[in-house]
Design an enzyme around this catalytic site. Structure first.
Site, PDB file in Angstrom:
ATOM      1  N   CYS A   1       0.853  -1.182   0.000  1.00 19.99           N
ATOM      2  CA  CYS A   1       0.000   0.000   0.000  1.00 19.99           C
ATOM      3  C   CYS A   1       0.889   1.232   0.000  1.00 19.99           C
ATOM      4  O   CYS A   1       2.080   1.154   0.271  1.00 19.99           O
ATOM      5  CB  CYS A   1      -0.923   0.009   1.217  1.00 19.99           C
TER       6      CYS A   1
ATOM      7  N   CYS B   1      -0.133   4.228   1.674  1.00 19.46           N
ATOM      8  CA  CYS B   1      -0.558   5.246   2.641  1.00 19.46           C
ATOM      9  C   CYS B   1       0.479   5.588   3.710  1.00 19.46           C
ATOM     10  O   CYS B   1       0.522   6.700   4.211  1.00 19.46           O
ATOM     11  CB  CYS B   1      -1.900   4.891   3.269  1.00 19.46           C
TER      12      CYS B   1
ATOM     13  N   CYS C   1      -3.947   6.153  -0.192  1.00 23.01           N
ATOM     14  CA  CYS C   1      -3.388   4.847  -0.570  1.00 23.01           C
ATOM     15  C   CYS C   1      -2.910   4.795  -2.018  1.00 23.01           C
ATOM     16  O   CYS C   1      -2.664   3.716  -2.560  1.00 23.01           O
ATOM     17  CB  CYS C   1      -4.409   3.746  -0.306  1.00 23.01           C
TER      18      CYS C   1
ATOM     19  N   LYS D   1     -12.402  -5.132   1.744  1.00 20.53           N
ATOM     20  CA  LYS D   1     -11.864  -4.233   2.773  1.00 20.53           C
ATOM     21  C   LYS D   1     -12.744  -3.001   2.870  1.00 20.53           C
ATOM     22  O   LYS D   1     -12.936  -2.282   1.886  1.00 20.53           O
ATOM     23  CB  LYS D   1     -10.436  -3.837   2.411  1.00 20.53           C
TER      24      LYS D   1
ATOM     25  N   ARG E   1      -3.647   3.758  12.171  1.00 18.70           N
ATOM     26  CA  ARG E   1      -3.212   4.967  11.474  1.00 18.70           C
ATOM     27  C   ARG E   1      -2.317   5.805  12.368  1.00 18.70           C
ATOM     28  O   ARG E   1      -1.415   6.491  11.906  1.00 18.70           O
ATOM     29  CB  ARG E   1      -4.426   5.747  10.973  1.00 18.70           C
TER      30      ARG E   1
ATOM     31  N   ARG F   1     -11.184   7.574   3.112  1.00 17.23           N
ATOM     32  CA  ARG F   1     -10.843   6.552   2.128  1.00 17.23           C
ATOM     33  C   ARG F   1     -12.089   5.968   1.446  1.00 17.23           C
ATOM     34  O   ARG F   1     -12.045   4.891   0.860  1.00 17.23           O
ATOM     35  CB  ARG F   1     -10.071   5.425   2.799  1.00 17.23           C
TER      36      ARG F   1
ATOM     37  N   GLU G   1     -16.358  -7.795  -5.326  1.00 17.19           N
ATOM     38  CA  GLU G   1     -14.915  -7.579  -5.137  1.00 17.19           C
ATOM     39  C   GLU G   1     -14.169  -8.910  -5.076  1.00 17.19           C
ATOM     40  O   GLU G   1     -13.095  -9.070  -5.669  1.00 17.19           O
ATOM     41  CB  GLU G   1     -14.657  -6.792  -3.847  1.00 17.19           C
TER      42      GLU G   1
ATOM     43  N   LYS H   1     -11.791  -7.790   5.838  1.00 16.69           N
ATOM     44  CA  LYS H   1     -11.222  -6.906   6.850  1.00 16.69           C
ATOM     45  C   LYS H   1     -12.152  -5.737   7.107  1.00 16.69           C
ATOM     46  O   LYS H   1     -12.594  -5.121   6.133  1.00 16.69           O
ATOM     47  CB  LYS H   1      -9.869  -6.411   6.339  1.00 16.69           C
TER      48      LYS H   1
END
Ligand code: PBG
Length: 331
Positions: free
Chosen positions: A123, A125, A133, A198, A208, A220, A236, A251
């Site tokens: 990722c 981020c 991201c 996710k 974070r 996000r 997805e 997640k």
């Protein structure tokens, strides 16, 4: 008495003895299902507690060994690494730098614990100055431009020693882009575990903080999923299967057991569940206040994830859970 005899079906019969309860237990756990997420930071001789995640630490590369050895000794066989760089920029170049923090961490981990299975979170981020991201176009995350960088990131992690890569960015088409890159470079055997389902979740708050990766503006929601949606989760998952994912992840874990089950039933890939930072910190702080028993709640949460269909459980409690499994307290 007479009345009791009519009661032929008595579920309690199977609960009266602990040996029997274990015999009829439907969910069984094994330490080999556990993955421990670990934060690695630049600098030397650092082991600093993450204030939002009691009992979790950021390690500098030279201090990783103590934790990795502890994990191995506890029977945890896999670790997922997150890098926390010193420098961030617009395009997250630290994510795919040959000497980036996570690349150094992979090399070190392979050196000190060659038997550990290493997974890379792919990722941007943690590496972008804006905390999103992917790369920006105006205020928007540019999907297709980001794909190239994610593929480069995955490749650099594999070259540094990652055994598996796990894209967590939620860009469209990233599994295919990463697969193509890895195959081109000869890494056809390296599996992709996709953070497939996710959600844009408030449960990531403590992470974070830990990884210093909160977005500088906005949220996000234009790339992570809306938590009201179930059919979209299946969409997805199906797309990632088509693109060549080897493992699908749901997640967070705790509030998403329904989707763990559906992804498990509707695909034939192994399913991972990530019990995220907020789940961990809720247990830690509530237990510290004396309102719940930490170990019991941890075990109950793990069992619920496995009962829902989890094959691979990613958790900050991996080491403690391994101990409970080993001691027969759970599973
Ligand atoms: C990177 C990433 C995040 C998590 C795992 N990978 C943060 C996010 O998406 O904001 C969260 C993990 C946790 O909360 O424990 N994108």
């Amino acid at each position: 008495m007479e009345k009791n005899l009519e009661l032929v079906r008595r579920p309690r019969r199977l609960r009266g003895n602990s040996v029997l309860r274990k015999m009829v237990r439907e969910t069984r756990m094994d330490r080999s299902s556990l993955v421990y997420p670990m934060f690695v930071t630049e600098g030397t001789n650092i082991k600093e507690e993450i204030s939002s995640m009691m009992g979790q630490y950021r390690y500098s590369v030279d201090r990783m060994e103590e934790k990795l050895t502890e994990l191995c000794d506890a029977g945890v066989t896999s670790v997922m690494l997150f890098g926390i760089p010193d420098q961030k920029d617009e395009v997250g170049s630290g994510a795919y730098a040959q000497d980036g923090i996570v690349q150094k961490a992979f090399r070190r981990a392979k050196e000190v614990c060659p038997e550990l299975y290493l997974i890379g979170d792919v990722c941007m981020c943690e590496y972008t100055s804006h905390g999103h991201c992917g790369v920006l176009h105006g205020q928007e995350v540019d999907n297709d431009k980001t794909l190239e960088l994610l593929a480069k990131t995955a490749l650099s992690q594999v070259q540094a020693g990652a055994d598996m890569v796990a894209p967590s960015d939620m860009m469209d088409g990233r599994v295919a882009a990463i697969r193509r890159m890895l195959d081109q470079k000869g890494y056809i055997q390296v599996p992709i575990m996709s953070y497939s389902v996710k959600f844009a979740s408030s449960f990531y708050g403590p992470f974070r903080d830990a990884a210093d990766s909160a977005p500088a503006f906005g949220d996000r929601k234009s790339y992570q999923m809306d938590y009201h949606n179930r059919r979209e989760a299946l969409k997805e998952a199906a797309l990632d299967v088509e693109e060549g994912a080897d493992i699908l992840m749901v997640k967070p874990a705790m509030a998403y057991g329904d989707l763990i089950r559906e992804v498990k039933d509707r695909t034939n890939l192994p399913v991972a569940a990530y019990s995220v930072s907020g789940e961990y910190s809720m247990v830690k702080t509530t237990a510290k206040a004396g309102f719940i028993d930490e170990t019991s709640v941890m075990c109950e949460m793990a069992a619920s994830a496995f009962r829902a269909g989890t094959d691979i459980y990613i958790t900050y409690f991996a080491q403690e859970l391994a101990k409970c499994i080993e001691e027969g307290r759970i599973g």
